[in-house]
Enzyme design. Structure first.
Site, mmCIF file in Angstrom:
data_model
loop_
_atom_site.group_PDB
_atom_site.id
_atom_site.type_symbol
_atom_site.label_atom_id
_atom_site.label_comp_id
_atom_site.label_asym_id
_atom_site.label_seq_id
_atom_site.Cartn_x
_atom_site.Cartn_y
_atom_site.Cartn_z
ATOM 1 N N ASN A 1 32.805 70.730 31.310
ATOM 2 C CA ASN A 1 33.498 69.622 31.994
ATOM 3 C C ASN A 1 33.855 70.013 33.425
ATOM 4 O O ASN A 1 33.758 69.197 34.344
ATOM 5 C CB ASN A 1 34.753 69.205 31.222
ATOM 6 N N HIS B 1 40.048 64.782 26.188
ATOM 7 C CA HIS B 1 40.185 65.082 24.762
ATOM 8 C C HIS B 1 38.952 64.533 24.034
ATOM 9 O O HIS B 1 38.543 63.401 24.277
ATOM 10 C CB HIS B 1 41.463 64.434 24.216
HETATM 11 C C1 GAR Z 1 35.624 69.743 25.512
HETATM 12 O O1 GAR Z 1 34.958 69.070 24.471
HETATM 13 C C2 GAR Z 1 37.019 69.185 25.680
HETATM 14 O O2 GAR Z 1 37.111 67.810 25.438
HETATM 15 C C3 GAR Z 1 37.774 69.947 24.625
HETATM 16 O O3 GAR Z 1 37.264 71.261 24.704
HETATM 17 C C4 GAR Z 1 35.906 71.205 25.136
HETATM 18 C C5 GAR Z 1 35.745 72.127 26.302
HETATM 19 O O4 GAR Z 1 34.402 72.241 26.650
HETATM 20 N N1 GAR Z 1 39.177 69.908 24.859
HETATM 21 C C6 GAR Z 1 40.076 69.963 23.882
HETATM 22 O O5 GAR Z 1 39.787 70.031 22.701
HETATM 23 C C7 GAR Z 1 41.513 69.903 24.354
HETATM 24 N N2 GAR Z 1 42.377 69.612 23.276
HETATM 25 P P1 GAR Z 1 33.985 72.706 28.095
HETATM 26 O O6 GAR Z 1 34.694 74.059 28.308
HETATM 27 O O7 GAR Z 1 32.511 72.890 28.013
HETATM 28 O O8 GAR Z 1 34.417 71.683 29.081
#
Ligand code: GAR
Length: 224
Positions: free
Chosen positions: A22, A117
Site C-alpha cells: 500500500n 483496513h
Molecule cells: C493490507 O492488506 C492492509 O489493509 C492490512 O495489512 C496489509 C498490509 O499490506 N492492514 C491491516 O490489517 C490493519 N489492521 P502491505 O504492507 O502490503 O500494504
C-alpha cells in the site's frame, strides 16, 4: 507568494510494519507533482520491515522506531511523535501498521490520520478478515479507508471498494483481489484528504467534488 509558487503538497508520513505494498501505491501516486500530498517519510515499528528497503530505494526518507525497545506504548508513541514533528509531517497514512495507537496519539492527529483496513467496515474489524469473511459465507467483501479514532477500526469512512467472493476462493485468492482494490482506493482517499475535498458530519464523510456512484455490485451476478 509569487505566481510561480507551486501549491503546497501535504507532507505525509506512511507508517508500516511489513511489506508495504500500500505504501508503494501511495508513493507512486505522489510521484506526480500535481498530487496534493508528498510522501515525506516512511516509518516502521519493525527495523526489518521489507517496505523500508523499498521506500529507501524510491528515494524516500525512512526511519525505524522499534517498539520492543520501549517500556510501554506511550513512550514508543512519544518517540514516534517527536520524529513526525521533526519532519514537519502534516498527514499520516497507516499502511499495514500493526500497532494499536493510544487515544493520546490519535488525539494529536485528529482528522489527519487515516488507515486502510482489509474489510468492508464496520464488518470484520481486527485481524484475519478474509478467513472470517469466507467462514461467514459472505458474497461481497472488500476494503475501507477511514479516519482513525481511538476505537480500533472505527472512524469516518472515506472510501470503500467491494469485490465479489467466488465459490473457489481461498483466503489468499480473496485477499489478493481485495489488495488490488486497496491500491486503488488508498491513493484516491489520500488525494481527497490532502486536497481538503470533503466535509464530515458525524461518521459521514461527503466529498465536495463531483462523483458518480457506480452500478451495484451483485454477487452472484444474475445470468441474463
Ligand atoms: C493490507 O492488506 C492492509 O489493509 C492490512 O495489512 C496489509 C498490509 O499490506 N492492514 C491491516 O490489517 C490493519 N489492521 P502491505 O504492507 O502490503 O500494504
Amino acid at each position: 507568494m509569487s505566481a510561480n509558487t507551486a501549491p503546497h503538497r501535504k507532507r505525509t508520513a506512511v507508517l508500516i510494519s511489513g511489506r508495504g505494498s500500500n505504501m508503494v501505491s501511495l508513493i507512486k501516486a505522489a510521484a506526480s507533482k500535481s498530487f496534493p500530498a508528498e510522501i515525506a517519510l516512511v516509518l516502521s515499528n519493525r527495523p526489518d520491515a521489507q517496505g523500508l528497503v523499498t521506500a529507501k530505494d524510491a528515494g524516500i526518507a525512512t526511519a525505524a522506531i522499534d517498539h520492543k525497545l520501549y517500556p510501554d506504548r506511550e513512550s514508543f508513541e512519544r518517540a514516534l511523535q517527536a520524529l513526525l514533528v521533526e519532519h514537519n509531517i502534516e498527514l499520516i497514512c497507516l499502511a499495514g501498521f500493526m500497532r494499536v495507537l493510544t487515544a493520546w496519539f490519535v488525539g494529536q492527529w485528529s482528522g489527519r490520520l487515516i488507515n486502510i483496513h482489509p474489510a468492508l467496515l464496520p464488518s470484520y474489524r481486527g485481524l484475519h478478515t478474509h478467513d472470517r469473511a469466507l467462514a461467514d459465507g459472505v458474497k461481497i467483501h472488500g476494503c475501507t479507508v477511514h479516519f482513525v479514532v481511538p476505537a480500533m477500526d472505527e472512524g469516518p469512512i472515506i472510501a470503500q471498494a467491494a469485490v465479489a467472493v467466488r465459490d473457489d476462493d481461498t483466503s489468499a485468492t480473496l485477499g489478493a483481489r481485495v489488495l488490488e482494490q486497496e491500491h486503488v482506493i488508498y491513493p484516491m482517499a489520500l488525494g481527497i484528504v490532502a486536497a481538503g475535498q470533503f466535509s464530515t458530519e458525524g461518521n459521514r464523510v461527503a466529498l465536495t467534488t463531483q462523483w458518480q456512484a457506480p452500478q451495484a455490485l451483485v454477487a452472484p451476478a444474475v445470468k441474463s
